[in-house]
Scaffold this active site. Structure first.
Site, PDB file in Angstrom:
ATOM      1  N   SER A   1      56.413 -17.905   3.301  1.00  0.00           N
ATOM      2  CA  SER A   1      57.278 -17.262   2.323  1.00  0.00           C
ATOM      3  C   SER A   1      57.828 -16.004   2.975  1.00  0.00           C
ATOM      4  O   SER A   1      57.072 -15.213   3.563  1.00  0.00           O
ATOM      5  CB  SER A   1      56.517 -16.942   1.034  1.00  0.00           C
ATOM      6  OG  SER A   1      57.449 -16.695  -0.002  1.00  0.00           O
ATOM      7  N   GLU A   2      59.140 -15.808   2.888  1.00  0.00           N
ATOM      8  CA  GLU A   2      59.794 -14.835   3.743  1.00  0.00           C
ATOM      9  C   GLU A   2      59.457 -13.385   3.400  1.00  0.00           C
ATOM     10  O   GLU A   2      59.753 -12.475   4.151  1.00  0.00           O
ATOM     11  CB  GLU A   2      61.314 -15.042   3.766  1.00  0.00           C
ATOM     12  CG  GLU A   2      62.028 -14.799   2.443  1.00  0.00           C
ATOM     13  CD  GLU A   2      62.172 -16.065   1.618  1.00  0.00           C
ATOM     14  OE1 GLU A   2      61.348 -16.988   1.796  1.00  0.00           O
ATOM     15  OE2 GLU A   2      63.101 -16.125   0.796  1.00  0.00           O
ATOM     16  N   ASN A   3      58.794 -13.168   2.263  1.00  0.00           N
ATOM     17  CA  ASN A   3      58.364 -11.804   1.990  1.00  0.00           C
ATOM     18  C   ASN A   3      57.140 -11.416   2.806  1.00  0.00           C
ATOM     19  O   ASN A   3      56.789 -10.244   2.846  1.00  0.00           O
ATOM     20  CB  ASN A   3      58.083 -11.600   0.493  1.00  0.00           C
ATOM     21  CG  ASN A   3      57.025 -12.536  -0.024  1.00  0.00           C
ATOM     22  OD1 ASN A   3      57.064 -13.732   0.242  1.00  0.00           O
ATOM     23  ND2 ASN A   3      56.065 -12.001  -0.759  1.00  0.00           N
TER      24      ASN A   3
END
Lengths: 218, 234, 218, 234
Positions: free
Chosen positions: A45-47
């Site tokens: 997840s890009e966070n």
């Protein structure tokens, strides 16, 4: 015709052993529920997490542990946390093998629009522009038509683009299509959906290779 | 011999922040945001701010509080979808907004901190983001030139810190915080726990103290959850 | 005339409270032994440590804890380790306030050469080019003349450059000089060294502002 | 569900490395070098290698071992001053050498791993390093354009690792290892200790496993010290 879970199930068949996968918000998130047996994949997840797990049990939510949709999540054994520059290094550097995301419009050349409706809705692109500009393998998961019944598969996008010529495959409630030869190349029909129905719902150039388009097995 | 960056409280930490300045604020959604400092900015009443932050909070928390008070002139963000007041101010033209791909935003902050004035990225090519930016082909693929993004103050939130400014973040609350810490002319770090010097393992530090000018322990943290998603107990 | 420790002692007077300092190999390393009382400074070594401490006691050497000169060191309370990209982010991004390094030649415009003697000695620049291109405050620590008695302070460097117009101050066994107005501006004499001796040992343009050049206090 | 990268031994890890390839090797001096893999490269006898490594080892350890066997065609390094055989081969023209500022070397490795094809840096402007590189002014200061540095294989050494390829480095043995891990088409990690999956705290991981394709526990580590400097016991 498929529902959202059906679309996710079909896309899950595209997962391969050893894939790192980024799932966008909405239908793509559901893909994690249908990983084929016997293969190892990890979700990014890009966070800032690799090895994202399912939602926590009630009472175990941690405000410091969320996914890119701002939902509380858990971490699998072998997970890792990292900052946003490292996260997009993974994405831009093509360490993530598959990106699944939603779209408002797809053009027959692989253009995608999913971040802005001028004058009406401006949520921002988030990580979508980085994802579509970088990933080698991009699958779009969406309904074939919008709420007003208009086709989302177009000759040319009318909305501001997220990326140019980047989409490789589209899975909708009606069909699986590949972007080939400047057209939507029909690969599979959803269960019970006829070729004519797909033709009717597609505004862009649909390429139908013969009459025997197989039905999805999901 | 370590350099002491500890300040007594949020008032002292935010000293020197003035109307019209450019601020960077760490966090993704409401995760890892500098709650104490945002509250202090509201109290100080500084306005005409340019805020660089991945998101703009929600209506009544995070940067949404500064939007309510119309303290922000311009937002530089990647995603602002959770905030009605934001959308209203933007569509009415009260608020200037520069939307940037999330990866470019992160890398531009890092670049500022790392003395890299510009770099090429494929993100945004062929879109509104490209604008008048230089385009160049690398390995047959078009890239655009993005420049470093600086700020007068960077305000970050960490889990643990020491008086020398060393910081450790927790889980996905790390996000933009370490990058913005690098980029501020003055970097303020608020921490949940300020530990005695020497207690943090030098091998586990995410942000070395050299990037931090002021550090303080926040008074309390609400740590609001934006989307509480759970599954039933097994 | 100063010895190497004297040069280091004089340079230590330039340290200011709150400085992060990068010390090169050789004489610069000795500066750490003479930190003025009552000020806080931290030493960065570009291989990846902030808060570098003195050499370990015999038997406490750790192969995994070295400085940029490959010497075994210790870490002070509050130290941090990091990778080489982060290390040079600190340097390039001007988070390090002072760089002290040695040189083979300095030109009167601030050029520095210290990494290569064509055809004879090619050790490489290591981090020196990044340091001199980036630091706002660069002090060179060296002997005024080389082993053959030739001046190292020149009109123009004869050796391949490490950096262009970047040196701000030079401290030698004979003098303290600032680079000003395309010349070596004489600021202090070493104890017992006359202006004439400095003039004789300097090939580049030495600017002598009057007869009352103070003697260093060290 | 974690992806398993564990291989049985160094032979399996180095499979596919061929003469003429470009290799990145982590370490600074002899600190944090992949000892087991270097020994295996000697045994394999691959040659005509291009090696990207900050240093070239010493005469009888580290990359010096590959130099002795004349397995290296070209070195890309920042500092090679501790190796007589290296200097001899370079000055005689047997060995091609590309010397790069240390910070540019680190950033170019990171850039390759991060999908940044090129960036501007002030380091090397006005020197031999500039060569024919593009020069551009930013804030009145000249910078040169440096490009990403890729490798067929990156070989790194970590302190601890797990089967998913997550790595933790120790102290200054970190140096180039995390950056090169990002840059290799295939990245091999040798670790002092391979721990069970889930034992590493996800918050303390320096290199997330996504950057690593093969991981194994090294048989033994000499960890030679190049400059043993001490002070008498107090």
């Amino acid at each position: 015709m498929l529902d959202k879970n059906g679309i996710a199930k079909r896309i899950a068949q595209e997962l391969q052993h050893g894939y790192y996968v980024n799932l966008g918000i909405g239908i793509p998130t559901l893909v994690a529920n249908y990983i084929p047996e016997g293969i190892e994949v990890e979700f990014q997840s890009e966070n800032g997490i690799l090895g994202m797990g399912p939602f926590p049990e009630e009472g175990d939510e941690d405000a410091d542990l969320i996914n890119a949709g701002k939902q509380t999540i858990t971490a699998m054994p072998g997970a890792a946390y990292f900052d946003s520059a490292t996260s997009f290094a993974m994405i831009r550097g093509r360490h993530v093998q598959l990106t699944v995301l939603g779209a408002m419009e797809i053009a027959q050349n692989g253009d995608i629009a999913n971040w802005k409706i001028p004058g009406r809705m401006v949520k921002g692109m988030g990580g979508a522009m980085d994802l579509v500009a970088s990933a080698e393998n991009i699958i779009v998961a969406m309904m074939h038509t919008n709420k007003r019944g208009e086709s989302k598969l177009l000759e040319k996008c009318s909305l501001p683009l997220t990326g140019v010529g980047c989409v490789k495959k589209v899975v909708t409630n009606l069909a699986v299509m590949e972007i080939r030869d400047n057209g939507f190349y029909l690969v599979e029909r959803a269960p019970g959906v006829s070729i004519d129905e797909i033709v009717d719902a597609t505004d862009g150039r649909l390429i139908v290779p013969g009459d025997n388009i197989p039905e999805m097995e999901i | 011999m370590a350099i002491n960056k500890k300040v007594a409280n949020v008032e002292e930490a935010c000293k020197g922040i003035k109307s019209g300045m450019t601020l960077m604020l760490g966090g993704f959604g409401l995760c890892g945001i500098p709650e104490n400092s945002i509250a202090e900015l509201v109290k100080m009443g500084v306005n005409e701010l340019t805020c660089i932050s991945n998101n703009a909070g929600v209506d009544d928390f995070g940067l949404g509080l500064l939007l309510q008070g119309k303290q922000i002139k311009k937002m530089i963000s990647s995603y602002v979808g959770e905030n009605d007041e934001f959308e209203r101010q933007m569509l009415s033209g009260e608020l200037e907004v520069d939307l940037i791909p999330q990866g470019s935003l992160a890398e531009r902050c890092r670049a500022a901190g790392a003395g890299i004035p510009a770099f090429f990225t494929p993100a945004g090519y062929g879109t509104e983001v490209q604008g008048r930016k230089e385009v160049r082909m690398f390995k047959g693929k078009p890239h655009i030139l993005e420049t470093a993004l600086e700020a007068d103050f960077a305000i970050v939130k960490a889990w643990k810190g020491d008086s020398s400014g060393n910081l450790i973040f927790k889980a996905t609350a790390k996000n933009f915080n370490p990058l913005m810490a690098m980029a501020g002319k003055i970097t303020i770090a608020e921490v949940e726990e300020l530990v005695p010097l020497g207690e943090l393992d030098p091998n586990e530090i995410h942000t070395p103290g050299i990037f931090v000018q002021r550090v303080f322990q926040g008074a309390k943290y609400e740590k609001r959850i934006e989307q509480r998603t759970t599954q039933p107990k097994a």
